[in-house]
Design a protein around this motif. Structure first.
Motif, PDB file in Angstrom:
ATOM      1  N   ALA A  75       0.410  -1.110  -0.119  1.00 40.91           N
ATOM      2  CA  ALA A  75      -0.181  -0.245   0.029  1.00 40.91           C
ATOM      3  C   ALA A  75       1.042   1.046   0.391  1.00 40.91           C
ATOM      4  O   ALA A  75       2.298   1.588   0.513  1.00 40.91           O
ATOM      5  CB  ALA A  75      -1.269  -0.269   1.777  1.00 40.91           C
ATOM      6  N   GLU A  76      -0.056   2.453  -0.729  1.00 43.14           N
ATOM      7  CA  GLU A  76       1.053   3.767  -0.536  1.00 43.14           C
ATOM      8  C   GLU A  76       0.298   4.825  -0.922  1.00 43.14           C
ATOM      9  O   GLU A  76      -1.296   4.556  -0.788  1.00 43.14           O
ATOM     10  CB  GLU A  76       1.935   3.952  -1.569  1.00 43.14           C
ATOM     11  N   GLY A  77       0.135   5.765  -0.188  1.00 39.92           N
ATOM     12  CA  GLY A  77      -1.095   6.508  -0.387  1.00 39.92           C
ATOM     13  C   GLY A  77      -0.453   8.249  -0.215  1.00 39.92           C
ATOM     14  O   GLY A  77       0.557   8.216   0.418  1.00 39.92           O
ATOM     15  N   GLN A  78      -0.888   9.202  -0.694  1.00 37.22           N
ATOM     16  CA  GLN A  78      -0.617  10.516  -0.623  1.00 37.22           C
ATOM     17  C   GLN A  78      -2.274  11.561   0.373  1.00 37.22           C
ATOM     18  O   GLN A  78      -2.993  10.983   0.391  1.00 37.22           O
ATOM     19  CB  GLN A  78      -0.168  11.366  -1.509  1.00 37.22           C
ATOM     20  N   ALA A  79      -1.679  12.441   1.073  1.00 37.03           N
ATOM     21  CA  ALA A  79      -2.591  13.448   1.466  1.00 37.03           C
ATOM     22  C   ALA A  79      -2.074  14.779   1.101  1.00 37.03           C
ATOM     23  O   ALA A  79      -1.274  15.251   1.407  1.00 37.03           O
ATOM     24  CB  ALA A  79      -2.982  13.194   2.968  1.00 37.03           C
TER      25      ALA A  79
ATOM     26  N   THR B 274     -10.552  21.186   3.358  1.00 38.52           N
ATOM     27  CA  THR B 274     -10.713  19.692   2.532  1.00 38.52           C
ATOM     28  C   THR B 274      -8.907  19.430   2.975  1.00 38.52           C
ATOM     29  O   THR B 274      -8.171  19.310   2.500  1.00 38.52           O
ATOM     30  CB  THR B 274     -11.479  19.990   1.266  1.00 38.52           C
ATOM     31  N   LEU B 275      -9.934  17.731   3.344  1.00 34.29           N
ATOM     32  CA  LEU B 275      -8.317  16.334   3.297  1.00 34.29           C
ATOM     33  C   LEU B 275      -8.926  15.563   1.496  1.00 34.29           C
ATOM     34  O   LEU B 275      -9.727  15.103   1.779  1.00 34.29           O
ATOM     35  CB  LEU B 275      -7.974  15.553   4.588  1.00 34.29           C
ATOM     36  N   THR B 276      -7.758  15.752   1.262  1.00 36.55           N
ATOM     37  CA  THR B 276      -7.798  14.659   0.148  1.00 36.55           C
ATOM     38  C   THR B 276      -6.453  14.116   0.195  1.00 36.55           C
ATOM     39  O   THR B 276      -5.372  14.422   0.235  1.00 36.55           O
ATOM     40  CB  THR B 276      -7.569  15.661  -0.985  1.00 36.55           C
ATOM     41  N   VAL B 277      -6.846  12.656  -0.210  1.00 36.25           N
ATOM     42  CA  VAL B 277      -6.557  11.246   0.674  1.00 36.25           C
ATOM     43  C   VAL B 277      -6.654  10.042  -0.845  1.00 36.25           C
ATOM     44  O   VAL B 277      -7.362  10.163  -1.181  1.00 36.25           O
ATOM     45  CB  VAL B 277      -6.242  10.644   1.790  1.00 36.25           C
ATOM     46  N   THR B 278      -5.174   9.869  -1.214  1.00 34.28           N
ATOM     47  CA  THR B 278      -5.563   8.873  -2.505  1.00 34.28           C
ATOM     48  C   THR B 278      -4.533   7.405  -1.682  1.00 34.28           C
ATOM     49  O   THR B 278      -3.500   7.644  -0.603  1.00 34.28           O
ATOM     50  CB  THR B 278      -4.547   9.553  -3.973  1.00 34.28           C
ATOM     51  N   LEU B 279      -4.881   6.490  -2.070  1.00 33.68           N
ATOM     52  CA  LEU B 279      -4.830   4.879  -1.643  1.00 33.68           C
ATOM     53  C   LEU B 279      -4.293   4.072  -2.710  1.00 33.68           C
ATOM     54  O   LEU B 279      -5.561   4.019  -3.670  1.00 33.68           O
ATOM     55  CB  LEU B 279      -5.446   4.406  -0.549  1.00 33.68           C
ATOM     56  N   ASP B 280      -3.580   3.417  -3.187  1.00 31.12           N
ATOM     57  CA  ASP B 280      -3.100   2.546  -4.278  1.00 31.12           C
ATOM     58  C   ASP B 280      -2.160   1.430  -3.499  1.00 31.12           C
ATOM     59  O   ASP B 280      -1.788   1.086  -2.206  1.00 31.12           O
ATOM     60  CB  ASP B 280      -2.188   3.190  -5.323  1.00 31.12           C
ATOM     61  N   GLY B 281      -2.428   0.011  -3.956  1.00 30.27           N
ATOM     62  CA  GLY B 281      -1.824  -1.125  -3.620  1.00 30.27           C
ATOM     63  C   GLY B 281      -2.418  -2.199  -2.912  1.00 30.27           C
ATOM     64  O   GLY B 281      -1.899  -2.511  -2.629  1.00 30.27           O
ATOM     65  N   ASP B 282      -3.822  -1.534  -2.604  1.00 27.81           N
ATOM     66  CA  ASP B 282      -3.879  -2.331  -1.564  1.00 27.81           C
ATOM     67  C   ASP B 282      -5.825  -2.714  -1.498  1.00 27.81           C
ATOM     68  O   ASP B 282      -6.037  -1.677  -1.805  1.00 27.81           O
ATOM     69  CB  ASP B 282      -4.166  -2.506  -0.035  1.00 27.81           C
ATOM     70  N   GLU B 283      -5.804  -4.038  -2.012  1.00 33.02           N
ATOM     71  CA  GLU B 283      -7.185  -4.276  -2.134  1.00 33.02           C
ATOM     72  C   GLU B 283      -8.906  -4.445  -0.872  1.00 33.02           C
ATOM     73  O   GLU B 283      -7.585  -5.100   0.296  1.00 33.02           O
ATOM     74  CB  GLU B 283      -7.306  -5.080  -2.551  1.00 33.02           C
ATOM     75  N   LEU B 284      -9.283  -3.631  -1.103  1.00 33.59           N
ATOM     76  CA  LEU B 284     -10.642  -3.843   0.146  1.00 33.59           C
ATOM     77  C   LEU B 284     -11.042  -5.545   0.208  1.00 33.59           C
ATOM     78  O   LEU B 284     -11.175  -6.260  -0.807  1.00 33.59           O
ATOM     79  CB  LEU B 284     -11.474  -3.012  -0.268  1.00 33.59           C
ATOM     80  N   VAL B 285     -11.526  -5.778   1.341  1.00 29.49           N
ATOM     81  CA  VAL B 285     -11.079  -6.819   1.649  1.00 29.49           C
ATOM     82  C   VAL B 285     -12.498  -6.970   2.218  1.00 29.49           C
ATOM     83  O   VAL B 285     -13.436  -5.789   1.970  1.00 29.49           O
ATOM     84  CB  VAL B 285     -10.876  -7.612   3.085  1.00 29.49           C
ATOM     85  N   ALA B 286     -13.750  -8.302   1.340  1.00 28.27           N
ATOM     86  CA  ALA B 286     -14.688  -8.592   1.434  1.00 28.27           C
ATOM     87  C   ALA B 286     -15.694  -8.307   2.476  1.00 28.27           C
ATOM     88  O   ALA B 286     -14.588  -8.915   3.837  1.00 28.27           O
ATOM     89  CB  ALA B 286     -15.991  -9.641   0.648  1.00 28.27           C
ATOM     90  N   GLY B 287     -16.309  -7.559   2.676  1.00 23.58           N
ATOM     91  CA  GLY B 287     -16.900  -6.946   4.239  1.00 23.58           C
ATOM     92  C   GLY B 287     -16.271  -6.347   4.585  1.00 23.58           C
ATOM     93  O   GLY B 287     -17.059  -5.984   5.978  1.00 23.58           O
ATOM     94  N   ASP B 288     -15.682  -5.099   4.699  1.00 24.14           N
ATOM     95  CA  ASP B 288     -14.747  -4.382   4.797  1.00 24.14           C
ATOM     96  C   ASP B 288     -15.029  -2.908   4.451  1.00 24.14           C
ATOM     97  O   ASP B 288     -14.997  -2.894   3.320  1.00 24.14           O
ATOM     98  CB  ASP B 288     -13.643  -4.265   5.492  1.00 24.14           C
TER      99      ASP B 288
END
Length: 275
Positions: A179-183, A194-208
């Motif tokens: 995972a990696e991200g910016q804010a 306002t806060l703007t975030v980006t997130l890459d490299g990590d998939e969302l787990v089903a149910g979370d």
């Protein structure tokens, strides 16, 4: 070779279907008429490209009278073209019954007609007198451009500009190594942040789901800003939040269990830099 009249040149310049095939052939051969169509087309293009969507306000009644005076137009066009006022029937009847003037010296119209049939050469470009209709089109177009330009300048001057006041690189936690991200924090000029975030490299787990947080530097207090549905999102920072204290940006996995507290499963986190 006779030239196109001013009204036809104005209509052709505005893209109206006023020219015949013969008129189009004339424009190809005549530098005088082609130059006038090109000049008026540029004015019409600027006016049309400057118009924004929405209804335009009707100008005050004295606008046309001032234009009429500035251009020195004749009394035949003294009436406001945008007005719906028509002359009384008595005046119309009087005008219709007015005697026809007796034949006399050549009028200005006859003089123009005589000049139109005189030989002309492409090598000598002679100035042509513009009709009142042509002058009205030019004056109205330029007035519209000036008014819209002033409105745009005022809007840009009075509208606060947004600026980035802080940013952060969000580092991955051990359970989410890819995972990696910016804010970044934006201020709209009126104090709204306002806060703007980006997130890459990590998939969302089903149910979370993923939640965005601001955490105090000592880790003893945190504020949830909302759920991150996609790879990026923008969230309003409450006015009461002191970003000098809540400098940590955190994105976490949260189970759907009804517990609003942080799950402890952070994906990425980073400290805001206000430099």
């Amino acid at each position: 070779m006779s030239h196109l009249d001013d009204e036809k040149i104005a209509l052709i310049a505005m893209g109206e279907p006023a020219g015949s095939d013969a008129d189009m052939e004339h424009l190809v051969e005549c530098e005088n008429c082609a130059a006038e169509v090109a000049a008026m087309s540029r004015v019409a293009l600027v006016a049309r490209s400057s118009v924004v969507e929405g209804d335009l306000e009707s100008p005050p009644a004295d606008v046309w009278s001032r234009i009429h005076g500035e251009l020195g137009l004749t009394s035949a066009v003294a009436a406001d073209p945008a007005s719906d006022v028509h002359p009384p029937e008595s005046e119309s009847a009087s005008a219709a019954s007015a005697p026809v003037p007796a034949a006399g010296p050549a009028t200005a119209i006859e003089a123009d007609a005589a000049e139109a049939v005189a030989p002309r050469h492409r090598s000598r470009v002679r100035p042509r007198r513009r009709s009142s209709a042509t002058m009205w089109i030019l004056a109205a177009s330029m007035a519209l451009v000036v008014a819209i330009g002033a409105g745009v300048w005022i809007a840009r001057t009075l509208t606060p500009s947004s600026a980035v006041i802080a940013s952060a690189e969000l580092a991955a936690f051990p359970d989410h190594p890819d995972a990696e991200g910016q804010a970044r924090i934006d201020d709209d000029g009126d104090g709204r942040r306002t806060l703007t975030v980006t997130l890459d490299g990590d998939e969302l787990v089903a149910g979370d789901y993923r939640e965005v947080w601001l955490i105090r530097e000592d880790g003893q207090a945190l504020i949830s800003l909302g759920v991150l549905d996609d790879s990026s999102g923008t969230f309003r920072v409450p006015d009461s939040v002191d970003l000098d204290e809540y400098r940590l940006v955190d994105i976490s996995f949260e189970p759907v269990d009804g517990d609003p507290a942080h799950s402890g499963d952070s994906i990425v986190r980073g400290e805001l830099d206000f430099a």
